[in-house]
Write a protein that holds these residues in place. Structure first.
Motif, PDB file in Angstrom:
ATOM      1  N   LEU A  79       0.867  -1.172   0.000  1.00 16.53           N
ATOM      2  CA  LEU A  79       0.000   0.000   0.000  1.00 16.53           C
ATOM      3  C   LEU A  79       0.908   1.228   0.000  1.00 16.53           C
ATOM      4  O   LEU A  79       1.787   1.358   0.854  1.00 16.53           O
ATOM      5  N   LEU A 107      -9.520   3.508  -1.359  1.00 16.78           N
ATOM      6  CA  LEU A 107      -8.209   4.100  -1.099  1.00 16.78           C
ATOM      7  C   LEU A 107      -8.331   5.609  -0.960  1.00 16.78           C
ATOM      8  O   LEU A 107      -9.181   6.240  -1.593  1.00 16.78           O
ATOM      9  N   LYS A 135      -2.551   8.144   7.370  1.00 17.55           N
ATOM     10  CA  LYS A 135      -3.578   7.798   6.386  1.00 17.55           C
ATOM     11  C   LYS A 135      -3.483   6.336   5.972  1.00 17.55           C
ATOM     12  O   LYS A 135      -4.507   5.645   5.831  1.00 17.55           O
ATOM     13  N   LEU A 136      -2.266   5.834   5.766  1.00 20.65           N
ATOM     14  CA  LEU A 136      -2.090   4.442   5.343  1.00 20.65           C
ATOM     15  C   LEU A 136      -2.574   3.473   6.414  1.00 20.65           C
ATOM     16  O   LEU A 136      -3.271   2.485   6.108  1.00 20.65           O
ATOM     17  N   TYR A 137      -2.222   3.737   7.665  1.00 16.37           N
ATOM     18  CA  TYR A 137      -2.647   2.834   8.741  1.00 16.37           C
ATOM     19  C   TYR A 137      -4.159   2.891   8.951  1.00 16.37           C
ATOM     20  O   TYR A 137      -4.778   1.885   9.343  1.00 16.37           O
ATOM     21  N   LEU A 188       1.623   5.544  -0.660  1.00 14.21           N
ATOM     22  CA  LEU A 188       1.196   6.931  -0.776  1.00 14.21           C
ATOM     23  C   LEU A 188       2.444   7.776  -1.001  1.00 14.21           C
ATOM     24  O   LEU A 188       3.372   7.749  -0.191  1.00 14.21           O
ATOM     25  N   TYR A 235       1.682   8.088   6.848  1.00 10.10           N
ATOM     26  CA  TYR A 235       1.484   6.838   7.578  1.00 10.10           C
ATOM     27  C   TYR A 235       0.204   6.851   8.412  1.00 10.10           C
ATOM     28  O   TYR A 235      -0.427   5.804   8.613  1.00 10.10           O
ATOM     29  N   MET A 259      -3.374   7.331  -3.043  1.00  3.97           N
ATOM     30  CA  MET A 259      -2.909   5.994  -2.650  1.00  3.97           C
ATOM     31  C   MET A 259      -3.018   5.018  -3.813  1.00  3.97           C
ATOM     32  O   MET A 259      -3.832   5.193  -4.718  1.00  3.97           O
ATOM     33  N   CYS A 301       5.352   3.348   2.358  1.00  3.74           N
ATOM     34  CA  CYS A 301       4.898   2.019   1.924  1.00  3.74           C
ATOM     35  C   CYS A 301       4.571   1.112   3.116  1.00  3.74           C
ATOM     36  O   CYS A 301       5.297   1.096   4.113  1.00  3.74           O
TER      37      CYS A 301
END
Length: 316
Positions: A152, A221, A173-175, A154, A171, A225, A208
């Motif tokens: 994943l 997403l 947003k990714l988590y 961004l 991170y 992303m 990542c």
């Protein structure tokens, strides 16, 4: 024109402490415009009340403040005192940060020259060779084979100043997206750098998160992303711990890996990545552990298409 209250450029230069060449440059750049230019001779004349402004220009330039910034501060006949105070304080803070970085770089270079066993000069090494050997003595580089992984991602194009704020936000947003899966992580988070990232240069930086491709997949997403499938690769890598994970000390690890790749005849096969094996959130925490890894290929292999496969991050 009545020139009674005007000073010719030579007298104005003496009084202000600025050279005639500098005054001509500041005229051309719009920082300090003469009150009158003789149309026949081209001689420049300044009002007497411009002297304080010229002295301020001299002081600001002694601080290495960019000409564009000086022009903005003096726009409208001398600028606002509050704006000038804020600019001076911000400039001082930036200068102190640069000095801290320069001090760290010098200490890092001295450490690389000295090495763990004393000065490199004692073993017959000096100059660039000494720097190279000093870095390699502190960083053991090995090859490892990765497995295919789904990631994943961004990304954003940032410079040194925007790097840490971007990574923190990315991170988060990714988590958040991973938690809604929930995704099963197959390894720690890592950052991929596609070029040089410092105060003068922007580059694409990707935050990542690797996750299990056979498990839950991300739903909607966030903006910017994407999900990528990274192939199996060979990496040249080294692990750094504690204070060595902080900028600029960590740059020696990138240098050591790059030198190892070049000296062993491999091809740089993609952008470098740094993996948070163990991260407390404080750059120089003794418990931190990071891996610096560069994908490599045998000589003659076609590398990934990338604007700068030799890029190194300038902040962390």
């Amino acid at each position: 024109m009545d020139r009674t209250n005007l000073l010719p450029i030579g007298q104005f230069a003496q009084a202000s402490g600025l050279s005639i060449t500098a005054l001509r440059h500041y005229d051309a750049s719009g920082v300090l415009t003469p009150a009158f230019v003789d149309p026949d001779t081209g001689y420049r004349y300044f009002r007497r009340d411009q002297l304080r402004g010229a002295q301020l220009v001299r002081a600001l330039r002694q601080l290495d403040m960019p000409v564009e910034r000086v022009r903005a501060l003096l726009a409208g006949g001398g600028g606002d005192a509050a704006d000038l105070e804020r600019a001076l304080r911000a400039h001082l803070e930036a200068a102190e940060r640069r000095l801290d970085v320069q001090r760290s770089v010098v200490h890092s270079l001295l450490t690389r020259l000295t090495g763990p066993s004393g000065p490199t000069g004692s073993t017959g090494s000096s100059g660039l060779a000494g720097l190279t050997e000093g870095a390699e003595m502190n960083h053991r580089v090995t090859l490892r084979q990765s497995t295919p992984e789904r990631v994943l991602v961004l990304g954003a194009t940032v410079n040194h100043h925007g790097l840490d704020p971007f990574l923190r936000t990315a991170y988060e947003k990714l988590y958040a997206v991973a938690g809604r899966g929930p995704l099963t992580f197959t390894g720690p988070a890592f950052v991929r750098y596609h070029g040089l990232c410092d105060e003068e240069n922007e580059t694409l930086v990707e935050a990542c998160l690797p996750f299990w491709e056979s498990g839950a997949q991300p739903g909607e997403l966030g903006e910017g992303m994407s999900v990528r499938d990274d192939p199996e690769r060979t990496y040249a890598c080294t692990v750094v711990e504690g204070a060595a994970t902080a900028f600029p000390e960590i740059l020696t690890a990138y240098d050591a890996v790059a030198n190892w790749i070049a000296e062993h005849g491999f091809t740089f096969a993609g952008p470098v990545r740094s993996t948070f094996l163990r991260w407390t959130g404080t750059p120089d925490d003794p418990d931190n552990q990071m891996e610096i890894a560069w994908p490599v290929a045998e000589p003659g292999a076609a590398p990934e298409s990338d604007p700068d496969l030799r890029g190194v991050p300038r902040s962390k």
